[in-house]
Design a protein around this motif. Structure first.
Motif, mmCIF file in Angstrom:
data_model
loop_
_atom_site.group_PDB
_atom_site.id
_atom_site.type_symbol
_atom_site.label_atom_id
_atom_site.label_comp_id
_atom_site.label_asym_id
_atom_site.label_seq_id
_atom_site.Cartn_x
_atom_site.Cartn_y
_atom_site.Cartn_z
ATOM 1 N N ARG A 291 -46.643 0.548 2.830
ATOM 2 C CA ARG A 291 -45.981 -0.238 1.794
ATOM 3 C C ARG A 291 -44.472 -0.347 2.027
ATOM 4 N N GLU A 292 -43.859 0.774 2.376
ATOM 5 C CA GLU A 292 -42.412 0.741 2.612
ATOM 6 C C GLU A 292 -42.084 -0.158 3.814
ATOM 7 N N PHE A 293 -42.940 -0.119 4.825
ATOM 8 C CA PHE A 293 -42.757 -0.996 5.990
ATOM 9 C C PHE A 293 -42.873 -2.462 5.553
ATOM 10 N N GLU A 294 -43.920 -2.769 4.811
ATOM 11 C CA GLU A 294 -44.125 -4.158 4.380
ATOM 12 C C GLU A 294 -42.976 -4.632 3.495
ATOM 13 N N ASP A 295 -42.515 -3.750 2.590
ATOM 14 C CA ASP A 295 -41.376 -4.094 1.724
ATOM 15 C C ASP A 295 -40.123 -4.374 2.549
ATOM 16 N N THR A 296 -39.919 -3.556 3.583
ATOM 17 C CA THR A 296 -38.736 -3.721 4.437
ATOM 18 C C THR A 296 -38.780 -5.077 5.138
ATOM 19 N N VAL A 297 -39.925 -5.396 5.745
ATOM 20 C CA VAL A 297 -40.065 -6.685 6.440
ATOM 21 C C VAL A 297 -39.867 -7.828 5.443
ATOM 22 N N ALA A 298 -40.488 -7.700 4.273
ATOM 23 C CA ALA A 298 -40.383 -8.768 3.265
ATOM 24 C C ALA A 298 -38.942 -8.941 2.798
ATOM 25 N N ASP A 299 -38.230 -7.838 2.593
ATOM 26 C CA ASP A 299 -36.825 -7.918 2.158
ATOM 27 C C ASP A 299 -35.992 -8.705 3.157
ATOM 28 N N VAL A 300 -36.127 -8.345 4.432
ATOM 29 C CA VAL A 300 -35.304 -8.970 5.464
ATOM 30 C C VAL A 300 -35.686 -10.449 5.632
ATOM 31 N N LEU A 301 -36.985 -10.721 5.707
ATOM 32 C CA LEU A 301 -37.422 -12.119 5.884
ATOM 33 C C LEU A 301 -36.941 -12.975 4.719
ATOM 34 N N THR A 302 -37.081 -12.446 3.515
ATOM 35 C CA THR A 302 -36.705 -13.222 2.332
ATOM 36 C C THR A 302 -35.195 -13.452 2.292
ATOM 37 N N ALA A 303 -34.420 -12.397 2.527
ATOM 38 C CA ALA A 303 -32.960 -12.531 2.427
ATOM 39 C C ALA A 303 -32.419 -13.525 3.443
ATOM 40 N N LYS A 304 -32.879 -13.422 4.683
ATOM 41 C CA LYS A 304 -32.351 -14.316 5.728
ATOM 42 C C LYS A 304 -32.816 -15.750 5.482
ATOM 43 N N THR A 305 -34.045 -15.897 5.056
ATOM 44 C CA THR A 305 -34.567 -17.235 4.792
ATOM 45 C C THR A 305 -33.782 -17.896 3.660
ATOM 46 N N MET A 306 -33.505 -17.141 2.599
ATOM 47 C CA MET A 306 -32.782 -17.714 1.470
ATOM 48 C C MET A 306 -31.338 -18.049 1.851
ATOM 49 N N ARG A 307 -30.779 -17.260 2.749
ATOM 50 C CA ARG A 307 -29.440 -17.583 3.234
ATOM 51 C C ARG A 307 -29.469 -18.937 3.945
ATOM 52 N N ALA A 308 -30.501 -19.151 4.767
ATOM 53 C CA ALA A 308 -30.623 -20.428 5.486
ATOM 54 C C ALA A 308 -30.880 -21.587 4.520
ATOM 55 N N VAL A 309 -31.655 -21.334 3.481
ATOM 56 C CA VAL A 309 -31.928 -22.372 2.466
ATOM 57 C C VAL A 309 -30.607 -22.824 1.846
ATOM 58 N N GLU A 310 -29.768 -21.840 1.491
ATOM 59 C CA GLU A 310 -28.441 -22.112 0.910
ATOM 60 C C GLU A 310 -27.541 -22.878 1.877
ATOM 61 N N GLU A 311 -27.433 -22.331 3.087
ATOM 62 C CA GLU A 311 -26.460 -22.861 4.052
ATOM 63 C C GLU A 311 -26.785 -24.268 4.510
ATOM 64 N N HIS A 312 -28.070 -24.644 4.458
ATOM 65 C CA HIS A 312 -28.452 -25.940 5.037
ATOM 66 C C HIS A 312 -29.017 -26.907 4.000
ATOM 67 N N ALA A 313 -28.752 -26.640 2.732
ATOM 68 C CA ALA A 313 -29.215 -27.520 1.650
ATOM 69 C C ALA A 313 -30.665 -27.954 1.873
ATOM 70 N N VAL A 314 -31.488 -26.958 2.107
ATOM 71 C CA VAL A 314 -32.893 -27.202 2.443
ATOM 72 C C VAL A 314 -33.654 -27.760 1.242
ATOM 73 N N GLN A 315 -34.495 -28.749 1.486
ATOM 74 C CA GLN A 315 -35.290 -29.323 0.387
ATOM 75 C C GLN A 315 -36.728 -28.845 0.389
ATOM 76 N N THR A 316 -37.189 -28.419 1.566
ATOM 77 C CA THR A 316 -38.557 -27.894 1.650
ATOM 78 C C THR A 316 -38.534 -26.646 2.520
ATOM 79 N N LEU A 317 -39.042 -25.563 1.967
ATOM 80 C CA LEU A 317 -39.204 -24.348 2.782
ATOM 81 C C LEU A 317 -40.673 -24.206 3.128
ATOM 82 N N ILE A 318 -40.921 -24.048 4.422
ATOM 83 C CA ILE A 318 -42.282 -23.869 4.904
ATOM 84 C C ILE A 318 -42.376 -22.490 5.530
ATOM 85 N N VAL A 319 -43.470 -21.787 5.250
ATOM 86 C CA VAL A 319 -43.705 -20.554 5.984
ATOM 87 C C VAL A 319 -45.010 -20.752 6.744
#
Ligand code: KG4
Ligand code: ZN
Length: 392
Positions: A291-319
């Motif tokens: 669980r701690e491993f999964e939380d760690t991966v999720a934290d990093v993926l989410t934070a970096k992705t949201m930074r990119a959403v902000e920086e590039h005025a993203v209209q659609t996020l796809i995973v």
């Protein structure tokens, strides 16, 4: 247009026949006429990962039967007496395992009503890619039809754009660009920006292990079978449901660095250290670490992705990609995106379509074919490190 998709880049052998119409946009629609997939995952379990030569042999063994199944489902498996197709022996000499099946197959059945063949030519394991490519070449020669080489990662990008994918016919969702794609699979962890279909810029990527690779390696450290992603996910969900305390804590790698890159190899080492310090692991501890491993991966993926959403005025996020089947990671991304409700939408594939399949290859192949973007069969080769996106 009827297009046959072939996927053999990793440990899934997949064939899919679609009939598609319309350009990329609201007028596009398709019907899946036949779809077949065989996962080799359990065969690779004892190696703790995909063993390339085993993958190659398994693809070679199963492509003809899977194609036969797809054609039968599509009503296109029509026997004919003494069918004479041109069979390219030079190609088949390189695929001895397939030879014994494909020649009788081609001689027994009439040419099906298919217009083109789409095949993954990278990225992936080269021996595995070659089997699919040579299979496509033999079919294209025998049936006299064009080939499109498809980038596997573009397949993972297109999959979440499809509506009703689980049904036999589907169309595209309304997609607003720019699109940001977080691609998380066994071989890739990338943030890719796209301003239109076919145009991709790499914003960030892993500097070492891919997210899926981290799941697989950590699973192994925890004594769980390959593929590790679903196993870790299951244990993590159990830890959450039981309300277990975290019990262990890992640093979030590269979380605060001012870039959109990732790194998972240090996290894997941290898990190894934690496991060794606490051996032998109890079931509870195994769940806590998972669980701690999964939380760690999720934290990093989410934070970096949201930074990119902000920086590039993203209209659609796809995973997309196999790791996007992970319930917790999807939920974390969805939660973060809910703050952008009126500005951007979040799209994830149905979990069973997050991992490799041939539908995504057929779909991408179709859009390339519409643009006349054919690949010269002589020039078609496997590119293990094929890059979809140009670097920013
Ligand atoms: O896209 P994919 O099927 O193949 C590649 O192109 O690599 O991704 C496979 C990866 C494996 O590493 C597998 O462990 C991971 O996806 N995976 C998951 C889950 N299901 C598959 N990772 C985390 N959670 C899952 N539920
Ligand atoms: Zn994949």
């Amino acid at each position: 247009m009827r297009i046959l998709g072939i996927e053999t880049s990793c440990d899934e052998t997949a064939v899919c026949l679609i009939e598609a119409t319309g350009a990329f946009g609201p007028n596009f629609s398709f019907t899946t006429l036949g779809n077949a997939l065989l996962s080799q995952a359990t065969l690779h379990t004892k190696y703790g990962g995909v063993f390339p030569n085993l993958a190659k042999r398994e693809h070679a063994k199963h492509l003809v039967p899977l194609l036969q199944k797809v054609l039968e489902e599509a009503g296109e498996l029509k026997t004919a007496d003494a069918v004479v197709h041109h069979i390219d022996n030079a190609i088949l000499e390189r695929e001895p395992e397939m030879l014994a099946q494909i020649v009788p197959f081609l001689r027994s059945y009439a040419k099906p009503a298919i217009d083109a063949i789409a095949v993954t030519h990278g990225p992936g394991l080269e021996p595995a890619l070659w089997v699919g490519i040579n299979f496509a070449k033999v079919l294209a020669t025998a049936w006299n039809m064009p080939i499109v080489g498809v980038d596997h990662m573009e397949g993972h990008i297109i999959m979440p754009m499809i509506e009703n994918v689980a049904q036999s016919s589907g169309k595209l969702r309304a997609i607003a660009y720019p699109v940001l794609a977080l691609l998380i699979s066994g071989g890739h962890t990338e943030l890719i920006l796209s301003d239109t279909l076919g145009s991709y810029t790499l914003l960030g990527q892993t500097r070492d292990d891919a997210a899926g690779e981290a799941f697989d390696k950590v699973a192994r450290l925890l004594g769980l079978p390959y593929p590790g992603g679903p196993e870790i996910s299951r244990l993590s969900e159990a830890a959450r449901a039981e309300g277990l305390p975290s019990g262990v804590s890992f640093t979030r790698p590269m979380l605060h660095e001012p870039n959109l890159d990732f790194s998972f190899s240090g996290l894997k080492t941290a898990v190894r250290t934690a496991v060794e310090a606490r051996a032998p692991l109890t079931d509870t501890l195994t769940k806590q670490i998972a669980r701690e491993f999964e939380d760690t991966v999720a934290d990093v993926l989410t934070a970096k992705t949201m930074r990119a959403v902000e920086e590039h005025a993203v209209q659609t996020l796809i995973v997309g990609g196999g790791v996007s089947a992970n319930t917790h990671i999807r939920q974390r991304l969805a939660d973060a995106m809910s703050a952008y409700d009126d500005q951007a939408v979040f799209l994830a594939p149905p979990p069973e379509w997050a991992t490799d399949n041939a539908l995504m290859i057929a779909l991408v192949g179709y859009f390339h074919a519409l643009r006349g973007d054919w690949t010269d069969p002589l020039a078609l080769t496997a590119h293990g490190n094929l890059k979809l996106a140009k670097t920013a």
